[in-house]
Enzyme design. Structure first.
Site, PDB file in Angstrom:
ATOM      1  N   ALA A 801       0.847  -1.190   0.000  1.00 51.13           N
ATOM      2  CA  ALA A 801       0.000   0.000   0.000  1.00 51.13           C
ATOM      3  C   ALA A 801       0.882   1.240   0.000  1.00 51.13           C
ATOM      4  O   ALA A 801       1.771   1.368   0.837  1.00 51.13           O
ATOM      5  CB  ALA A 801      -0.912   0.002   1.219  1.00 51.13           C
ATOM      6  N   PRO A 802       0.663   2.177  -0.935  1.00 45.75           N
ATOM      7  CA  PRO A 802       1.484   3.383  -0.994  1.00 45.75           C
ATOM      8  C   PRO A 802       0.906   4.504  -0.148  1.00 45.75           C
ATOM      9  O   PRO A 802      -0.303   4.582   0.076  1.00 45.75           O
ATOM     10  CB  PRO A 802       1.435   3.754  -2.472  1.00 45.75           C
ATOM     11  CG  PRO A 802       0.057   3.327  -2.888  1.00 45.75           C
ATOM     12  CD  PRO A 802      -0.268   2.091  -2.064  1.00 45.75           C
ATOM     13  N   ALA A 820      -3.140   8.174   0.597  1.00 48.51           N
ATOM     14  CA  ALA A 820      -2.819   6.765   0.839  1.00 48.51           C
ATOM     15  C   ALA A 820      -3.868   5.861   0.231  1.00 48.51           C
ATOM     16  O   ALA A 820      -5.045   6.228   0.095  1.00 48.51           O
ATOM     17  CB  ALA A 820      -2.698   6.486   2.343  1.00 48.51           C
ATOM     18  N   HIS A 821      -3.417   4.658  -0.135  1.00 53.80           N
ATOM     19  CA  HIS A 821      -4.297   3.608  -0.667  1.00 53.80           C
ATOM     20  C   HIS A 821      -4.071   2.363   0.174  1.00 53.80           C
ATOM     21  O   HIS A 821      -3.013   1.745   0.106  1.00 53.80           O
ATOM     22  CB  HIS A 821      -3.961   3.334  -2.136  1.00 53.80           C
ATOM     23  CG  HIS A 821      -4.939   2.409  -2.807  1.00 53.80           C
ATOM     24  ND1 HIS A 821      -5.185   1.132  -2.357  1.00 53.80           N
ATOM     25  CD2 HIS A 821      -5.722   2.581  -3.911  1.00 53.80           C
ATOM     26  CE1 HIS A 821      -6.077   0.552  -3.156  1.00 53.80           C
ATOM     27  NE2 HIS A 821      -6.422   1.410  -4.099  1.00 53.80           N
ATOM     28  N   ASN A 822      -5.074   1.999   0.977  1.00 49.47           N
ATOM     29  CA  ASN A 822      -4.919   0.861   1.878  1.00 49.47           C
ATOM     30  C   ASN A 822      -5.333  -0.449   1.220  1.00 49.47           C
ATOM     31  O   ASN A 822      -5.820  -0.473   0.097  1.00 49.47           O
ATOM     32  CB  ASN A 822      -5.739   1.088   3.145  1.00 49.47           C
ATOM     33  CG  ASN A 822      -5.107   2.149   4.037  1.00 49.47           C
ATOM     34  OD1 ASN A 822      -4.381   3.010   3.549  1.00 49.47           O
ATOM     35  ND2 ASN A 822      -5.376   2.086   5.327  1.00 49.47           N
TER      36      ASN A 822
END
Length: 988
Positions: A801-802, A820-822
């Site tokens: 995740a970034p 953010a991308h979880n």
């Protein structure tokens, strides 16, 4: 012996006239379409999209700078035009004096009439322009009638087509002018442009005529008697000049001088220029054909994976990659013989052009089928060219890649010919027309052209075939993955600071241009540099920092990697070509493309393993994928050169020499490409990033979070410009975009931030690159990005995740902004650990914090769900805790005053809505006091009319799914933005 006298060829003069004419009209058309497209296609009846192609008059006469460029080139063309008229008169006068005088008179009047309608445009004087145009056409009757006798059969087809084209042109003009049919003027314009082209080609017939007669015009180097003008001395190459009527004695030079002039004029064969216009046109057409091939090859994965990313699984369309295996058809001897012919290669090119014309089809499946057909044709054609063993074809293939990469750089990361772009791009028709010209050039190429390569000699069957085939496959994938877009290597090295993808991408093109000089070295300079092991070590060792490092060290290594990979490409193609002639083209090129297919999928599985059974083996192993490519490339290098007294490549014939003009043409092309790429920041500088004036006046900013689903909309089209329109319409100042890492072949190696950054004025952080194995995150801000840090959040069970942590200077106040991308619903442990990591980042910030992210959770879900962890441990406020209808997108904040919140429907762009929050920033040095941070103060709800107009959201997005809104975007869920009053005494 008398010194050689420089001469001027009459045929060269005719070529110059044709080139200037074509340049005048083509440059005007290109500039007008690029700068004033909607205006030049509009007429008194209709506009775009009913009318979509401009007339000649609208193109050349209405707008600056195309009008000035056109008139300048036409003015320059007047000199060669009158010189050709005089030359034709002197040639034809001895045998046909009456016809010569008629040609001179009508030609001169026709040229003056042309100058009249060129410099008196329809905008200046409509009637005068029309009368001069009609005069020009009428004068074509005696001009072409007399010219048929002088030029013979060569001119007849052109004249016939010219007059036949008048019939449909007049018909469509009547449909437009009298019946006022929308779209008729576009059809009229096609025939009008065709008439112009046929006219120019008819006037080009003197090229062959003057070449046959060997006419030369001596220049001033030859000293003639006083007051004696230079004579035009025809000399037939096949036999001496027959006696003609003697000219007046005062005009004739002394006999010895005349004989000297004739003797020093070389024959046609001797004076054939190495860099003739015909050779240049042949080179340009071959490179453009290679560009078409690369366009189709890069379009195939980007088109077929539309289905995969919407289903998040293998759905069967992946079998379209098997189209590249068409070289297996070469196992049939008749096909292998056929594909070596000029007509076969032209047919394959024509199929490729028709396939690219499928951009007009609304169905994604139809476009995919067309691309498959085009790839089948071009891979077969490439196999035929490589099987022939021409060093020139190998060079052109890599130059086509350079043209494709430059085109993407100039077109904001998209290849302008891709079928995933719709007709609004306005580039398809022009580029396809250029492809048709390239195809015509190839079909009309004479056998004497230096780029008509003979077949290479056969190779003994002792030559190995598997290793060259595997190396070719690795090369094809390496060029595709890392060099098909100049910003890709920047993305691999990007760490939030330098290098910058929009500024330093041309350096990749500069490094890749090493191929040109290297290819020349391959055929001219010992030792065989492109086959030397030192080059392999450069390629292999420079790949390590691409995976292990970041910033400038990684990018500099990437430049070396690009230079080495491009330099060895022709040598590896030569190896495969020799193996094909020895052991069969079908197996060599079939295996090579099979390797490409495997690497395309394996390279995708490094990040997309969660949706493919068994693909976890390749999870985050880009290093192994790169290492495998290096191992496949290694046997192609001459390792025996490292051992004394041992010959290398005993069974491999040397590469055939390049045609003589290829060196100059290659270096010229590379210089033009580099000039074009480096001029982008100068020619199209982005506007200075700044928020809307109303926002700055009230110290407000609008921030949005949007999951854009890899930049492909519901129709399988690139969505950059539709995204731009919505971001501009909502006046966003900070935007977080998710699912944006497209720098891999399956997504077309695209950059989703280019259009918005350039046209709307944003600072950009593109987030972790493809070597970080995430789906990607990007941050765009109209406020300066002071510091940016990339995070890879804990992901033991699923995808990485970034997260981007950036400090923005918002009206003099530092604001920490996180995008953010979880993880997905299937990996609860990942989501918990990622939420804890984000909470620590937010809790540690000493500045106001804004979170824009994708968090798979329900509002107010207790631990271990991410919501409570992030709001409690991170000390964050939900933008509206009473909005229970959310699942994945969330906006959290701290230390700011929230004044509005809106949810905007996705339209046809993606599968996720755009959420927008509006915030007021405390003055520099001030903070949100604790009494303003209570739930009661934060939820002072208000109507829009209770707020100052500076706080209002754009009204055009009010509506519903049936009416209102803009392009399918409207305020939904609440059907309006929600507004919140500022607490009394808020210091903003």
């Amino acid at each position: 012996m008398a010194p050689t006298t420089p001469t001027l060829s009459g045929a060269a003069l005719a070529r110059l006239h044709t080139a200037l004419s074509l340049a005048a009209f083509s440059s005007a058309l290109a500039l007008a379409c690029a700068l004033h497209y909607r205006r030049i296609v509009k007429n008194a009846v209709a506009g775009y999209p009913a009318e979509w192609f401009p007339s000649v008059s609208a193109t050349i006469g209405d707008w600056y700078p195309e009008r000035s460029v056109f008139q300048l080139l036409i003015a320059l063309n007047s000199g060669p035009r009158f010189a050709l008229l005089l030359l034709a008169y002197h040639l034809d006068r001895p045998a046909h004096p009456a016809r010569a005088r008629l040609l001179l008179a009508t030609g001169a009047l026709r040229t003056l009439a042309c100058g009249g309608w060129v410099f008196v445009t329809s905008s200046d004087g409509h009637d005068v322009h029309d009368v001069l145009m009609l005069t020009y056409i009428v004068l074509n009757v005696p001009w072409m009638w007399a010219g048929l006798g002088a030029a013979g059969r060569r001119a007849r087809p052109g004249a016939r087509r010219f007059w036949l084209s008048l019939v449909p042109m007049v018909y469509f003009f009547v449909q437009h002018k009298v019946h006022r049919v929308p779209g008729a003027y576009t059809r009229y314009a096609f025939f009008e442009w065709g008439l112009i082209l046929l006219d120019i080609l008819y006037d080009a017939t003197p090229i062959a005529h003057l070449s046959d007669t060997g006419v030369q015009v001596p220049r001033n180097n030859v000293r003639l008697p006083p007051r004696a003008p230079p004579r035009i001395i025809p000399r037939l190459t096949a036999r001496p000049t027959p006696p003609a009527r003697s000219p007046p004695a005062p005009l004739a030079p002394p006999a010895p001088l005349a004989a000297e002039i004739v003797d020093i004029l070389p024959s046609t064969a001797e004076r054939q220029p190495a860099h003739s216009t015909r050779a240049l046109a042949a080179f340009a057409s071959d490179v453009y054909t290679a560009y078409i091939a690369w366009t189709l090859l890069t379009a195939l994965p980007a088109t077929l994976f539309y289905f995969s990313i919407w289903k998040l699984a293998l759905v069967g369309t992946e079998l379209a990659t098997l189209a590249t295996l068409s070289p297996l058809l070469l196992r049939v001897p008749a096909i292998r013989t056929w594909i070596r012919s000029r007509s076969a290669r032209a047919a394959c090119t024509a199929v490729g052009l028709l396939a690219l014309g499928a951009y007009t089809r609304p169905s994604v499946l139809e476009r995919l089928a067309a691309v498959m057909l085009g790839v089948t044709a071009v891979c077969l054609r490439l196999a035929g060219e490589w099987d022939a063993g021409s060093a020139y074809d190998a060079l052109v293939f890599v130059l086509g890649l350079a043209v494709s990469a430059t085109a993407k750089h100039l077109y904001d990361g998209n290849n302008p010919l891709w079928p995933i772009l719709d007709a609004d791009s306005r580039a398809h028709s022009t580029l396809l027309a250029l492809g048709a010209l390239a195809l015509t050039s190839q079909l009309s190429r004479p056998p004497s052209c230096p780029y008509t390569s003979p077949l290479a000699p056969p190779v003994p069957p002792t030559q190995s075939w598997l290793r060259p085939a595997l190396a070719l496959g690795a090369l094809l994938y390496g060029l595709h993955e890392r060099l098909s877009d100049p910003a890709t290597l920047v993305a691999w090295a990007w760490d939030g600071r330098a290098p910058h993808p929009h500024v330093h991408a041309p350096l990749t093109l500069l490094a890749k241009s090493a191929d040109g000089p290297a290819r020349i070295a391959l055929t001219r300079a010992p030792p065989n540099v492109p086959a030397h092991p030192a080059l392999f070590f450069l390629i292999a060792l420079s790949a390590v920092p691409l995976v292990r490092a970041s910033g400038w060290p990684a990018y500099v290594a990437g430049l070396a990697h690009a230079a080495g990979l491009a330099a060895c490409a022709p040598h590896i193609i030569h190896n495969a070509s020799a193996a094909a002639r020895a052991r069969g083209a079908a197996r060599v090129f079939g295996v090579a493309w099979a390797v490409w297919i495997v690497l395309v999928f394996v390279g995708t599985f490094t990040v997309a393993y969660a949706f493919v059974p068994g693909a976890w083996v390749f999870r985050e192993r880009t290093d192994l994928v790169l290492a495998a490519q290096m191992l496949l490339l290694a046997p192609s290098f001459s390792w025996r050169t490292l051992l004394p007294l041992r010959p290398s490549h005993r069974h491999l014939p040397p590469a055939p020499p390049l045609p003589a003009p290829a060196r100059a043409h290659t270096l010229t092309l590379l210089a033009l490409l580099l000039a074009a790429s480096f001029s982008v920041p100068l020619a199209r500088p982005p506007p200075a990033p700044r928020p809307a004036q109303t926002h700055a006046r009230s110290r407000l900013f609008r921030a949005g979070i949007w999951t854009v689903h890899f930049g492909l909309d519901n129709a399988g089209r690139d969505s950059q410009r539709a995204m731009r329109d919505l971001v501009r319409g909502l006046e966003l100042d900070v935007v977080g975009l998710l699912e944006t890492d497209l720098f891999r072949p399956v997504f077309g190696n695209r950059d989703l931030t280019r259009v918005m950054a350039r046209e709307l004025g944003f600072y950009v952080d593109i987030g972790p690159g493809p070597n970080k194995h995430t789906w990607g995150a990007a941050l765009l801000s109209k406020f300066p990005i002071l510091v940016s840090t990339h995070h890879l959040l804990p992901s033991p069970d699923g995808e990485l995740a970034p997260a981007i942590e950036a400090v923005l200077d918002v009206y003099g106040v530092n604001v920490t902004t996180i995008v953010a991308h979880n993880g997905q619903e299937e990996t609860p442990l990942d989501r918990e650990l990622q939420a804890k990591a984000l909470a620590q980042i937010m809790d540690a910030s000493p500045y106001p914090v804004l979170f824009l992210g994708y968090v798979v959770t329900k509002p107010h879900a207790p631990r271990p769900a991410p919501y409570e962890i992030m709001t409690t441990d991170g000390r964050m406020h939900d933008i509206d805790g009473e909005d229970f209808d959310r699942w994945c997108e969330y906006i959290f904040y701290r230390g700011l005053y929230r004044t509005a919140y809106a949810r905007v429907s996705r339209g046809a762009i993606t599968d996720t809505e755009l959420q927008v929050g509006q915030f007021a920033v405390p003055r520099a040095g001030a903070r949100v006091p604790s009494e303003h941070d209570t739930h009661e103060m934060r939820y002072l709800r208000a109507w829009k009319e209770d707020m100052h107009q500076d706080h209002w959201f754009p009204p055009q997005y009010y509506g519903n799914a049936h009416e209102g809104g803009v392009d399918g975007h409207y305020y939904h869920v609440f059907n309006t933005p929600l507004y919140y009053k500022l607490p009394p005494g808020a210091d903003i």
